[in-house]
Design an enzyme around this catalytic site. Sequence first.
Site, PDB file in Angstrom:
ATOM      1  N   CYS A 281       0.834  -1.198   0.000  1.00  0.00           N
ATOM      2  CA  CYS A 281       0.000   0.000   0.000  1.00  0.00           C
ATOM      3  C   CYS A 281       0.871   1.251   0.000  1.00  0.00           C
ATOM      4  CB  CYS A 281      -0.925  -0.021   1.223  1.00  0.00           C
ATOM      5  SG  CYS A 281      -0.041  -0.013   2.798  1.00  0.00           S
ATOM      6  N   MET A 282       0.209   2.372   0.038  1.00  0.00           N
ATOM      7  CA  MET A 282       0.888   3.665   0.151  1.00  0.00           C
ATOM      8  C   MET A 282       1.830   3.663   1.357  1.00  0.00           C
ATOM      9  SD  MET A 282       0.231   6.340  -1.694  1.00  0.00           S
ATOM     10  CE  MET A 282       0.945   7.974  -1.743  1.00  0.00           C
TER      11      MET A 282
ATOM     12  N   LYS B  95       8.113   0.716  -0.766  1.00  0.00           N
ATOM     13  CA  LYS B  95       8.404  -0.077  -1.968  1.00  0.00           C
ATOM     14  C   LYS B  95       9.656   0.427  -2.694  1.00  0.00           C
ATOM     15  CE  LYS B  95       4.235   0.621  -3.662  1.00  0.00           C
ATOM     16  NZ  LYS B  95       3.627   1.320  -2.495  1.00  0.00           N
ATOM     17  N   THR B  96       9.741   1.742  -2.861  1.00  0.00           N
ATOM     18  CA  THR B  96      10.900   2.278  -3.589  1.00  0.00           C
ATOM     19  C   THR B  96      12.185   2.075  -2.791  1.00  0.00           C
ATOM     20  OG1 THR B  96       9.508   3.909  -4.701  1.00  0.00           O
ATOM     21  CG2 THR B  96      11.867   4.348  -4.662  1.00  0.00           C
TER      22      THR B  96
ATOM     23  N   GLU C 213       6.014   1.654  -9.951  1.00  0.00           N
ATOM     24  CA  GLU C 213       4.590   1.997  -9.989  1.00  0.00           C
ATOM     25  C   GLU C 213       3.896   1.372 -11.203  1.00  0.00           C
ATOM     26  OE1 GLU C 213       3.289   3.398  -7.456  1.00  0.00           O
ATOM     27  OE2 GLU C 213       4.711   4.780  -6.551  1.00  0.00           O
TER      28      GLU C 213
END
Length: 201
Positions: free
Chosen positions: A26-27, A31-32, A95
């Site tokens: 999720c936000m 992830k990055t 993304e």
Amino acid sequence: MLFPVDSGKEEAVGARAGRLHVIAGCMSSGKTGELIRLLSRHAVTGESIVIYKHSVDSRDGCKARSRLGTEMEARVVDGPEGIDGSDCRVVAIEEAQFFGDGLVPVVRRLLAEGRLVYVTGLNQDFRGEPFGVMPTLMALADELSLLTAICQKCHGIATRTQRIIDGRPAPWDSPLILVGGADYYEARCPDCHEVPGRPGE
Ligand SMILES: [Zn+2]
């Protein structure tokens, strides 16, 4: 960091099977940051690396930037057709939910060419539904990292992305693109995730 390919390394591509690692969550789940951590391992060995990001993801320009402060150079493309990767053994796509279904054949081609492919993306949209091409890529993955965040409301474990429009939870049928950018997103746990007007409720 963009690593140019020298002729010796290019020959190694295709000698072994490609590999797909999907980093979903999720936000605000990092992830990055996780992508840059994973890619930095390849940087140590001098393998050529490229990160692609979609032009609709305009934050940070030609950079993939994490909340940890780490960053790498990225190539900005307008769609899956802009993803080449022929000069790099390691190909990352940021993304993925911004790329349409056309991303799947591109990823399959990169894998068939023997490349190491990393993909990040939101696994669920603001409604809590599977988001675009991500479910397919997660099913095709050789390795999957499903990251969580901290709920911005109760500080529990967040797995959902809450959309807020004009200070209120976005209704189910709100348009995906809002002119003027009056919406924003935050991490929520399932208990705090609100989608007014969800069909069947
Ligand atoms: Zn919560």
